[in-house]
Design a protein around this motif. Structure first.
Motif, PDB file in Angstrom:
ATOM      1  N   VAL A 120       0.831  -1.201   0.000  1.00 25.12           N
ATOM      2  CA  VAL A 120       0.000   0.000   0.000  1.00 25.12           C
ATOM      3  C   VAL A 120       0.865   1.249   0.000  1.00 25.12           C
ATOM      4  N   TRP A 121       1.884   1.257   0.849  1.00 28.07           N
ATOM      5  CA  TRP A 121       2.760   2.427   0.937  1.00 28.07           C
ATOM      6  C   TRP A 121       3.639   2.569  -0.296  1.00 28.07           C
ATOM      7  N   ILE A 122       4.090   1.462  -0.844  1.00 34.55           N
ATOM      8  CA  ILE A 122       4.916   1.533  -2.050  1.00 34.55           C
ATOM      9  C   ILE A 122       4.096   2.027  -3.236  1.00 34.55           C
ATOM     10  N   THR A 123       2.882   1.483  -3.403  1.00 39.88           N
ATOM     11  CA  THR A 123       2.050   1.898  -4.529  1.00 39.88           C
ATOM     12  C   THR A 123       1.505   3.312  -4.362  1.00 39.88           C
ATOM     13  N   SER A 124       1.471   3.825  -3.149  1.00 36.83           N
ATOM     14  CA  SER A 124       1.006   5.199  -2.956  1.00 36.83           C
ATOM     15  C   SER A 124       1.882   6.183  -3.720  1.00 36.83           C
ATOM     16  N   ALA A 125       3.152   5.819  -3.885  1.00 32.20           N
ATOM     17  CA  ALA A 125       4.074   6.687  -4.618  1.00 32.20           C
ATOM     18  C   ALA A 125       3.769   6.703  -6.115  1.00 32.20           C
ATOM     19  N   LEU A 126       3.073   5.701  -6.615  1.00 29.22           N
ATOM     20  CA  LEU A 126       2.765   5.641  -8.043  1.00 29.22           C
ATOM     21  C   LEU A 126       1.804   6.738  -8.477  1.00 29.22           C
ATOM     22  N   TYR A 127       1.093   7.349  -7.531  1.00 25.94           N
ATOM     23  CA  TYR A 127       0.205   8.456  -7.892  1.00 25.94           C
ATOM     24  C   TYR A 127       0.486   9.724  -7.075  1.00 25.94           C
ATOM     25  N   LEU A 128       0.954   9.563  -5.838  1.00 22.70           N
ATOM     26  CA  LEU A 128       1.289  10.743  -5.033  1.00 22.70           C
ATOM     27  C   LEU A 128       2.682  11.274  -5.336  1.00 22.70           C
ATOM     28  N   GLY A 129       3.482  10.475  -6.040  1.00 25.85           N
ATOM     29  CA  GLY A 129       4.824  10.910  -6.405  1.00 25.85           C
ATOM     30  C   GLY A 129       5.690  11.175  -5.191  1.00 25.85           C
ATOM     31  N   PRO A 130       6.498  12.239  -5.222  1.00 18.83           N
ATOM     32  CA  PRO A 130       7.399  12.521  -4.094  1.00 18.83           C
ATOM     33  C   PRO A 130       6.660  12.852  -2.805  1.00 18.83           C
ATOM     34  N   PHE A 131       5.393  13.225  -2.897  1.00 17.28           N
ATOM     35  CA  PHE A 131       4.613  13.548  -1.695  1.00 17.28           C
ATOM     36  C   PHE A 131       4.317  12.301  -0.864  1.00 17.28           C
ATOM     37  N   ALA A 132       4.483  11.126  -1.470  1.00 21.62           N
ATOM     38  CA  ALA A 132       4.236   9.886  -0.737  1.00 21.62           C
ATOM     39  C   ALA A 132       5.297   9.633   0.321  1.00 21.62           C
ATOM     40  N   VAL A 133       6.508  10.120   0.093  1.00 23.90           N
ATOM     41  CA  VAL A 133       7.614   9.852   1.012  1.00 23.90           C
ATOM     42  C   VAL A 133       7.382  10.488   2.387  1.00 23.90           C
ATOM     43  N   PRO A 134       7.097  11.802   2.476  1.00 23.96           N
ATOM     44  CA  PRO A 134       6.830  12.366   3.814  1.00 23.96           C
ATOM     45  C   PRO A 134       5.581  11.783   4.462  1.00 23.96           C
ATOM     46  N   LEU A 135       4.580  11.434   3.655  1.00 27.39           N
ATOM     47  CA  LEU A 135       3.381  10.814   4.223  1.00 27.39           C
ATOM     48  C   LEU A 135       3.715   9.447   4.811  1.00 27.39           C
ATOM     49  N   TYR A 136       4.516   8.687   4.094  1.00 28.49           N
ATOM     50  CA  TYR A 136       4.954   7.381   4.608  1.00 28.49           C
ATOM     51  C   TYR A 136       5.762   7.537   5.892  1.00 28.49           C
ATOM     52  N   ARG A 137       6.663   8.501   5.922  1.00 30.29           N
ATOM     53  CA  ARG A 137       7.508   8.688   7.109  1.00 30.29           C
ATOM     54  C   ARG A 137       6.705   9.121   8.332  1.00 30.29           C
ATOM     55  N   SER A 138       5.614   9.845   8.102  1.00 30.46           N
ATOM     56  CA  SER A 138       4.833  10.329   9.240  1.00 30.46           C
ATOM     57  C   SER A 138       3.704   9.386   9.641  1.00 30.46           C
ATOM     58  N   ARG A 139       3.240   8.533   8.697  1.00 25.01           N
ATOM     59  CA  ARG A 139       2.075   7.697   8.981  1.00 25.01           C
ATOM     60  C   ARG A 139       2.331   6.193   8.878  1.00 25.01           C
ATOM     61  N   GLY A 140       3.297   5.794   8.055  1.00 24.33           N
ATOM     62  CA  GLY A 140       3.417   4.364   7.795  1.00 24.33           C
ATOM     63  C   GLY A 140       4.758   3.732   8.068  1.00 24.33           C
ATOM     64  N   ARG A 141       5.680   4.491   8.634  1.00 25.28           N
ATOM     65  CA  ARG A 141       7.017   3.949   8.866  1.00 25.28           C
ATOM     66  C   ARG A 141       7.049   3.134  10.151  1.00 25.28           C
ATOM     67  N   ALA A 142       7.369   1.860  10.014  1.00 20.43           N
ATOM     68  CA  ALA A 142       7.438   0.976  11.172  1.00 20.43           C
ATOM     69  C   ALA A 142       8.791   1.109  11.856  1.00 20.43           C
ATOM     70  N   ALA A 143       8.853   0.718  13.131  1.00 17.74           N
ATOM     71  CA  ALA A 143      10.106   0.747  13.870  1.00 17.74           C
ATOM     72  C   ALA A 143      11.045  -0.335  13.338  1.00 17.74           C
ATOM     73  N   VAL A 144      12.329  -0.079  13.418  1.00 20.81           N
ATOM     74  CA  VAL A 144      13.322  -1.036  12.933  1.00 20.81           C
ATOM     75  C   VAL A 144      13.214  -2.344  13.696  1.00 20.81           C
ATOM     76  N   ASP A 145      13.088  -3.440  12.941  1.00 18.11           N
ATOM     77  CA  ASP A 145      13.062  -4.793  13.495  1.00 18.11           C
ATOM     78  C   ASP A 145      11.906  -5.057  14.449  1.00 18.11           C
ATOM     79  N   ALA A 146      10.925  -4.146  14.491  1.00 18.87           N
ATOM     80  CA  ALA A 146       9.783  -4.369  15.383  1.00 18.87           C
ATOM     81  C   ALA A 146       8.699  -5.114  14.625  1.00 18.87           C
ATOM     82  N   PRO A 147       8.070  -6.093  15.256  1.00 21.62           N
ATOM     83  CA  PRO A 147       6.991  -6.834  14.594  1.00 21.62           C
ATOM     84  C   PRO A 147       5.723  -6.006  14.532  1.00 21.62           C
ATOM     85  N   GLU A 148       5.690  -5.055  13.540  1.00 22.59           N
ATOM     86  CA  GLU A 148       4.562  -4.145  13.473  1.00 22.59           C
ATOM     87  C   GLU A 148       3.344  -4.823  12.861  1.00 22.59           C
TER      88      GLU A 148
END
Length: 229
Positions: free
Chosen positions: A48-76
């Motif tokens: 979902v997060w990867i394909t969001s970039a297919l239409y949101l373009g570069p705006f998908a990156v900050p959205l992913y970092r603020s809403r969809g970025r999981a913690a490192v090695d955490a079983p999210e």
């Protein structure tokens, strides 16, 4: 019936720049998830997060970092929902924006599959292939979104979420395609400007689908691609 292209010439370079940025953004998100070891509990959520970039373009990156970025090695895990009716609806926050992304991703993938499929088949309705495209893309988007929602929701709730979301999305997406067609601004699918305009249409679909996604979220009938803190 051939689509007529009256799109201004300057749209072509703009389209290819935005498409290039969209692909780059998708790579950035994918690398952060997989090489950055920020895995989610479900592969579907990562897509979902990867394909969001297919239409949101570069705006998908900050959205992913603020809403969809999981913690490192955490079983999210994604936020799951049930169809149980509650007397007090769930509070609506800015995460409703992220809750609409599965619909956008389903639409993006449905375009990539449906448009070439319709063109290769030569199918038309009243001599116009646009009607077939809208129907095929809508059906594929519903199927893809149903598969995503079914991962966390019961059958009926998943079907409801898929149908309601896609129908609401099509007000913007399908309406945009019809507007382009009627005004003879629909370029051939072999042109980069066509896919750029479809990206714009998906964003418009996000806007018209927002009320439906908000309602589904309030009634706990949709899954959100947001990691659990």
């Amino acid at each position: 019936m051939q689509m007529v292209d009256r799109v201004p010439d300057w749209t072509t370079p703009v389209a290819w720049v935005y498409i290039g940025l969209s692909l780059a953004a998708a790579v950035v998100v994918a690398v952060d998830i997989h090489l950055g070891r920020r895995r989610h509990a479900r592969v579907a959520t990562e897509l979902v997060w990867i394909t969001s970039a297919l239409y949101l373009g570069p705006f998908a990156v900050p959205l992913y970092r603020s809403r969809g970025r999981a913690a490192v090695d955490a079983p999210e895990a994604t936020t799951t929902t049930t169809t149980t009716t509650t007397t007090a609806p769930a509070p609506v926050s800015s995460d409703v924006v992220a809750a609409g992304l599965p619909g956008g991703g389903a639409s993006a993938v449905a375009h990539l599959i449906g448009v070439p499929l319709v063109l290769a088949s030569g199918l038309t309705i009243a001599g116009i292939d646009l009607w077939v495209m809208i129907l095929v893309i809508g059906a594929l988007a519903m199927l893809l979104l149903f598969v995503y929602e079914r991962g966390t929701l019961p059958l009926r709730a998943a079907a409801t979420a898929a149908v309601v979301t896609v129908l609401a999305f099509d007000v913007g997406m399908g309406g945009w395609m019809l507007l382009l067609h009627v005004n003879e601004f629909m370029p051939p699918a072999t042109e980069g400007s066509f896919w750029f305009l479809m990206q714009v249409g998906i964003i418009l679909g996000l806007a018209t689908g927002y009320p439906a996604v908000r309602w589904l979220r309030r009634t706990r009938r949709t899954a959100e691609p947001v990691p659990v803190p």
